[in-house]
Design an enzyme around this catalytic site. Structure first.
Site, short mmCIF file in Angstrom:
data_model
loop_
_atom_site.label_atom_id
_atom_site.label_comp_id
_atom_site.label_asym_id
_atom_site.label_seq_id
_atom_site.Cartn_x
_atom_site.Cartn_y
_atom_site.Cartn_z
N HIS A 207 0.82 -1.21 0.00
CA HIS A 207 0.00 0.00 0.00
C HIS A 207 0.86 1.27 0.00
O HIS A 207 0.52 2.26 -0.65
CB HIS A 207 -0.92 -0.03 1.22
CG HIS A 207 -1.90 1.10 1.31
ND1 HIS A 207 -2.51 1.68 0.22
CD2 HIS A 207 -2.38 1.78 2.40
CE1 HIS A 207 -3.33 2.64 0.62
NE2 HIS A 207 -3.25 2.74 1.93
N HIS B 142 2.55 5.49 8.12
CA HIS B 142 2.43 4.57 6.98
C HIS B 142 3.80 4.32 6.34
O HIS B 142 4.16 3.18 6.05
CB HIS B 142 1.48 5.13 5.93
CG HIS B 142 0.03 4.92 6.22
ND1 HIS B 142 -0.69 5.76 7.04
CD2 HIS B 142 -0.85 3.97 5.81
CE1 HIS B 142 -1.94 5.34 7.11
NE2 HIS B 142 -2.07 4.25 6.36
#
Length: 274
Positions: free
Chosen positions: A105, A226
């Site tokens: 991702h 992230h």
């Protein structure tokens, strides 16, 4: 709407990183993986439990989303009264509802959802309670101090396991407060700090779980959590429910991740065995 500037930041990150392209990038990548190698899942011991807790929100077309627009549409393609069976075609964004973030991702060539081993998806679970701090500060970021306080009370974070943040935000899922967007479109909800990520990586934690829309706090424009966590070969869960029903230590997490080739994540059925 996206947090102002977030799409531009993602584009710059992916371009600037070139994700370890070239000699300098390769050296940087080697350093990262030498310091924090891809985690090994905890070896399954004899797992006993008395109940299963569903940590999954029911997903509907009106479920709140990071970008503020619906990410699920259900198109009826068969009806029992006419066709003898019921069926829908789903139009679905991967990162919707209670869902998995695979390493791919936020990296150029990380593992996709189907490439995660089962051993990484059935792991010990630690639940860190920051509800009081999040109630006082919607932008709260779970800190190294929170993790050390947890360890002082409950023992080490589970190597090869998952750390979940219980900010209490799951209670707001049916209201505008779940996104908590201000007049400029910036969202305000809790997340993990980058420093907490690095500490968990040192401890060998394999997954993190958030009861909000993101692993990062809502106001973030740089997505440091992230970009720190996922490229290291680790996974995340977002929009987790039911953490109030799970003890701080001792539960086993079961992640029913989608096994779709090349997927960067996807809606998942997540359970805690208690």
């Amino acid at each position: 709407m996206c947090v102002p500037g977030c799409q531009e930041v993602v584009a710059r990150r992916l371009s600037r990183r070139g994700l370890f392209k070239g000699v300098a990038g390769a050296a940087a990548g080697a350093a990262v993986f030498s310091a924090f190698p891809p985690p090994r899942a905890a070896q399954a011991a004899d797992v006993s439990f008395t109940r299963a807790v569903d940590l999954t929100h029911a997903l509907g077309e009106d479920f709140p989303t990071f970008f503020g627009k619906p990410q699920l549409q259900m198109e009826r393609t068969a009806e029992f009264s006419k066709d003898g069976f019921n069926m829908y075609t789903w139009h679905l964004a991967e990162h919707t509802g209670t869902h998995l973030d695979a390493p791919l991702h936020f990296s150029a060539d990380g593992a996709s959802a189907d490439e995660l081993s089962m051993e990484q998806l059935v792991v010990p679970l630690a639940v860190v309670d920051v509800r009081e701090k999040a109630a006082a500060d919607a932008d709260y970021q779970l800190s190294v101090e929170d993790l050390k306080a947890y360890e002082a009370a409950h023992g080490d974070l589970p190597s090869g396991g998952c750390v979940a943040m219980n900010s209490g935000w799951a209670a707001h899922v049916a209201s505008e407060k779940y996104r908590n967007a201000d007049a400029d479109g910036a969202m305000h909800f809790p997340g993990f700090s980058k420093e907490a990520c690095l500490y968990m990586m040192e401890k060998g934690v394999v997954g993190m779980a958030s009861d909000t829309l993101s692993l990062d706090h809502g106001a973030s424009k740089t997505f440091d959590t992230h970009y720190t966590w996922l490229p290291s070969g680790r996974w995340g869960l977002e929009c987790v429910a039911g953490l109030d029903e799970v003890p701080a230590k001792g539960a086993t997490l079961v992640v029913g991740a989608p096994k779709i080739k090349g997927a960067t994540g996807g809606p998942s059925r997540v359970l805690a065995l208690v």
